[in-house]
Design an enzyme around this catalytic site. Structure first.
Site, mmCIF file in Angstrom:
data_model
loop_
_atom_site.group_PDB
_atom_site.id
_atom_site.type_symbol
_atom_site.label_atom_id
_atom_site.label_comp_id
_atom_site.label_asym_id
_atom_site.label_seq_id
_atom_site.Cartn_x
_atom_site.Cartn_y
_atom_site.Cartn_z
ATOM 1 N N LYS A 24 20.242 19.087 -32.493
ATOM 2 C CA LYS A 24 19.475 18.124 -31.700
ATOM 3 C C LYS A 24 18.868 18.856 -30.522
ATOM 4 C CE LYS A 24 18.705 13.623 -31.623
ATOM 5 N NZ LYS A 24 18.775 12.658 -32.743
ATOM 6 N N ASP A 56 12.612 11.701 -31.904
ATOM 7 C CA ASP A 56 13.691 10.829 -31.430
ATOM 8 C C ASP A 56 13.056 10.029 -30.280
ATOM 9 O OD1 ASP A 56 16.859 10.604 -31.840
ATOM 10 O OD2 ASP A 56 16.520 10.413 -29.708
HETATM 11 N N1 GLU Z 1 16.242 11.488 -34.458
HETATM 12 C C1 GLU Z 1 16.571 10.942 -35.743
HETATM 13 C C2 GLU Z 1 18.072 10.769 -35.847
HETATM 14 O O1 GLU Z 1 18.723 10.472 -34.876
HETATM 15 C C3 GLU Z 1 15.921 11.704 -36.892
HETATM 16 C C4 GLU Z 1 16.278 13.142 -37.027
HETATM 17 C C5 GLU Z 1 15.469 13.888 -38.105
HETATM 18 O O2 GLU Z 1 14.709 13.265 -38.830
HETATM 19 O O3 GLU Z 1 15.672 15.099 -38.182
HETATM 20 O O4 GLU Z 1 18.665 10.855 -36.893
#
Ligand code: GLU
Length: 451
Positions: free
Chosen positions: A129, A169
């Site tokens: 992340k 996100d």
């Molecule tokens: N931010 C999204 C999550 O919390 C998507 C992450 C992604 O697609 O890599 O899962």
């Protein structure tokens, strides 16, 4: 909070010591360790080789300066983060968040959750992340672009389609992904489509990716309702937030006959007894980028706005609650109100939106509870489908992609449900998700040696 098995307590103590001042990360680890007591009782070998300790320690953490020049010619400085948490199952995968609340603890909790979420999808993706404390509110397009370019000027060296694959996100959507991918492409002199997901269709994106998180949460909750012989049809539903996740949750719930009566943003919430008008909401949020109070103003009779300091969206009586805004947005007190008002199911569209007190209250009251790391996994699962299309230089139809998403969500639901039964906690989707996710990551790590 519930208790943690005494063999696992030193692990939490060490996480708290080593990551001082990061309460959200402690909370996320606490919740998983709470579920693992039953696993180590049945399979004590998971206590060997500091396996759980290693799972709680990110593989790599990158923190960097992001200098950029605003429209007035002033130099601004933000802080950038990428926590590459676990790559046992595949390249690090997870979104980028732009929000003033972002710090290393928030990104760490999100990366930790992401590792198990991604494992639950059954796709070959590790967990990571990233983000920045940059506040996109009120910034011009040109400022957003310069910020994204500066961020990527540093981050690009840590990414790669086989290494680390970011996405969106909170505060990061198609526009930001375009600017970041554009700068990545320029710096590397390679069109490496699979290094980013959430791309627009025009340059390698996937159909249904935008809709996937909200649709996926709806499929999950529908499957959960079915286990009790009921469905969304005719139910009153409250969805917090009004971003990408909330909007496509509303769309899918409405298609199942659910009646959405409230949604929100950080300024407050709107109640619409005639059911939320999705086209109006999309125009306000996606096109004009306005505050949610505009919804009540333009909708007129039957709709009203309540400011955030005047009440909570969870005061609105409903059958199903779908928190889709941000972490810890639903407190123990909110849960008590929802229970008193007769809520039967909760599906988390956001990451860790319910506090530990809220989760406990729901579980004690027999409310069906779908934790985010399972229920909101549709977004990242469709990101993995985007990577698959990029790798094969293919582009699937909307129906084909949505069908894959629906199958994946059904699989996640069933694996959480069955795992909870197997470990003697029927109906406990929190335990089911934590254990099923953990076992997948742990099994891969065992085979890879001490790394
Ligand atoms: N931010 C999204 C999550 O919390 C998507 C992450 C992604 O697609 O890599 O899962």
């Amino acid at each position: 909070m519930n208790s943690i098995d005494e063999k696992l307590q030193p692990i939490l103590a060490e996480v708290v010591r080593r990551n001082a001042g990061e309460p959200e990360f402690h909370q996320a680890v606490h919740e998983v360790l709470e579920s693992l007591g039953r696993v180590v009782a049945k399979h004590p070998h998971y206590l060997d080789h500091a396996l759980i300790e290693r799972i709680c320690e990110p593989e790599r953490q990158i923190i960097f300066r992001i200098p950029w020049v605003d429209d007035k010619g002033q130099v601004q400085i933000n802080r950038g983060f990428r926590v590459q948490f676990n790559s046992a199952l595949g390249p690090y995968k997870g979104g980028m968040r732009f929000h003033p609340s972002v710090n290393v603890g928030i990104i760490k909790f999100l990366g930790f959750e992401q590792t198990f979420k991604n494992a639950l999808t059954g796709m070959p993706i590790g967990g990571g992340k990233g983000g920045s404390d940059f506040d996109p509110k009120g910034r011009s397009d040109a400022e957003i672009m310069r910020f994204c370019q500066s961020l990527m000027t540093e981050l690009h060296r840590h990414l790669g389609e086989q290494t680390d694959v970011p996405a969106g996100d909170i505060g990061v959507g198609g526009r930001e992904i375009g600017y970041m991918f554009g700068q990545y492409k320029r710096l590397n002199n390679r069109f490496e489509a699979g290094v980013f997901t959430g791309k627009a269709l025009a340059y390698g994106g996937s159909r249904a990716r935008t809709e996937a998180t909200g649709y996926g949460n709806t499929y999950f909750v529908q499957a959960m309702l079915e286990t009790k012989g009921t469905s969304f049809d005719g139910k009153k539903v409250v969805v917090s937030g009004s971003g990408n996740v909330a909007i496509y949750t509303i769309e899918k719930v409405q298609s199942y006959g659910g009646k959405i009566i409230a949604c929100s943003d950080s300024s407050g919430y709107v109640v619409d007894e005639n059911e939320i008008d999705l086209d109006l909401l999309k125009d306000i949020k996606n096109v004009r980028r306005e505050r949610i109070s505009e919804y009540a103003r333009r909708r007129g009779q039957g709709a009203h706005f309540i400011a955030a300091d005047k009440g909570s969206i969870w005061d609105v009586p409903c059958d199903v609650a779908m928190p889709s805004a941000t972490q810890n947005e639903l407190s123990g007190k909110d849960a008590a109100t929802l229970i008193r008002n007769g809520v039967i199911a909760v599906g988390e569209g956001a990451n860790m939106p319910s506090t530990p007190e809220a989760i406990k209250a729901f579980q004690d009251a027999g409310v069906m509870f779908a934790p985010g790391k399972a229920a909101n996994a549709g977004g990242v699962a469709t990101s993995a489908l985007e990577m698959q299309q990029n790798a094969s230089r293919d582009s699937w139809t909307f129906d084909q992609t949505e069908a894959r998403l629906a199958t994946i969500m059904r699989g996640i639901h069933d694996s959480c449900y069955q795992t909870a039964e197997e470990y003697g906690a029927p109906g406990n989707y929190v335990l089911g998700a934590n254990v099923a996710g953990f076992v997948r990551v742990a099994e891969a790590m065992r085979m890879l040696g001490v790394i």
